[in-house]
Design an enzyme around this catalytic site. Structure first.
Site: not given
Ligand code: CP3
Length: 348
Positions: A36, A45, A155
């Protein structure tokens, strides 16, 4: 995938154990580099509809994976997907509440989870990897990933992110065999999923153990170390030779013992880790990745310059991949990321 023995992919090269010139700058990529903080990500997105629609659209997921490569020329691209797609592939309901994060219908054992639909459900993700392996520049390493079983299970049991993983820890204590059944299914599903990513063209795998810090002692051994070791062993038993980076964020255990037990090729360090101390524990051969504070990247300026120099001084001539200690946060100014890449390439 490389066709020559010595890859021109710098990041893969470091992980394969090739010698490193002492004056060379380390390869760099950033966790959550597609996200983002980038206006072009927000536009794609929006076009996709929701976050999950974006993950399951090979065309749009490819596009957002490539955005930070086009903008900054990182040494690696990480597949755009999420660690919570596996629970969904196993039949658990998953959705994202805007501004709040993931929600799942909580489970208390593995009874309702089904392994047989996993590959079909995750086929679009393999398709994204395939597209990327064709479209990425030849020097860019493609990283596939999954969450580690404990982190993903935390989770699945809580139904959401929690500060201390209390629901999963409580279930693991009250009914270890029920919790074990969830972990076992996750190990099996993750082996299939990661093997499919390698088959589709990923060069390297990273396994995110974001919640390693909530367990200690025997519990850490049983729920973090043993499943991670089973996952990596399972991939090796399938003939997969690609390097694997483990990222046990905020783990309290000795990292030398952890690396020996799980047999990873690279170790991701969180912001709180002391690079020199970890290096002493792991020895010179382990590739260490990290660990700039994402908040310093938000701040930028002199503070950023000094923090980057400090990491580069500590790691010069060693097996190191430059990264953050955790994911980029949405309020990060994109120009600070450009400055970071410049600093690492100039000063490294
Ligand atoms: O660019 C990258 O790193 C590749 C894509 C990626 C995402 N999530 C995209 C994402 C990767 C490798 C992850 C891993 C992930 N997802 C983890 C492990 C890494 C860490 O952060 O500890 C975890 C715990 C998740 C679960 C998850 N996904 C959560 C808790 C959330 C919400 C928190 C947030 O930042 O909004 C997500 C959503 C998410 N995953 C987003 C992205 C770009 C944001 C979503 C959006 O566009 O609104």
């Amino acid at each position: 995938m490389s066709s020559s023995p010595v890859s021109q992919k710098k990041l893969l090269h470091v992980l394969q154990g090739h010698p490193i010139a002492s004056q060379a700058s380390p390869p760099i990529w950033l966790m959550r580099q597609a996200g983002r903080y980038l206006p072009e990500y927000r536009a794609t997105r929006e076009q996709a509809g929701g976050f999950l629609d974006l993950c399951y659209s090979p065309e749009l997921a490819e596009q957002v994976t490539l955005q930070p490569i086009a903008r900054y020329g990182f040494d690696a691209a990480i597949l755009f997907a999420d660690i919570l797609l596996i629970p969904q592939a196993l039949g658990q309901e998953l959705w994202f509440e805007t501004g709040e994060g993931p929600r799942l219908t909580p489970i208390i054992d593995g009874d309702a989870l089904r392994l047989d639909g996993v590959q079909a459900h995750l086929a679009p993700i393999a398709e994204t990897v395939k597209r990327l392996s064709d479209s990425l520049p030849s020097q860019t390493t493609l990283i596939g990933f999954a969450g580690a079983p404990w982190t993903v299970a935390s989770y699945m049991v809580a139904g959401r992110g929690t500060p201390d993983q209390a629901p999963a820890r409580a279930l693991a204590q009250k009914d270890p065999s029920a919790f074990q059944s969830i972990i076992d299914i996750l190990v099996a599903a993750s082996i299939d999923y990661l093997a499919a990513q390698i088959e589709a063209g990923a060069d390297v795998l990273q396994i995110f153990e974001s919640w390693a810090g909530s367990l200690e002692g025997d519990e850490f051994e049983r729920w973090c170390v043993a499943p991670m070791a089973a996952l990596i062993n399972g991939l090796r038993a399938r003939g997969i030779k690609a390097p694997i980076i483990a990222f046990p964020r905020a783990a309290k255990a000795h990292m030398g013992e952890y690396c020996t037990a799980v047999k990873c090729d690279g170790l991701g360090l969180d912001t709180g880790a002391d690079i020199d101390a970890v290096r002493k524990e792991t020895g010179p051969d382990m590739v260490l990745q990290g660990n700039l504070d994402p908040m310093i990247l938000v701040e930028g300026g002199e503070k950023l310059t000094r923090a980057v120099q400090l990491i580069l001084e500590k790691t010069r001539g060693t097996r190191h991949i430059f990264n953050l200690g955790h994911g980029i946060v949405p309020q990060t100014p994109p120009e600070n990321v450009a400055r970071l890449v410049e600093l690492v390439r100039e000063e490294g």
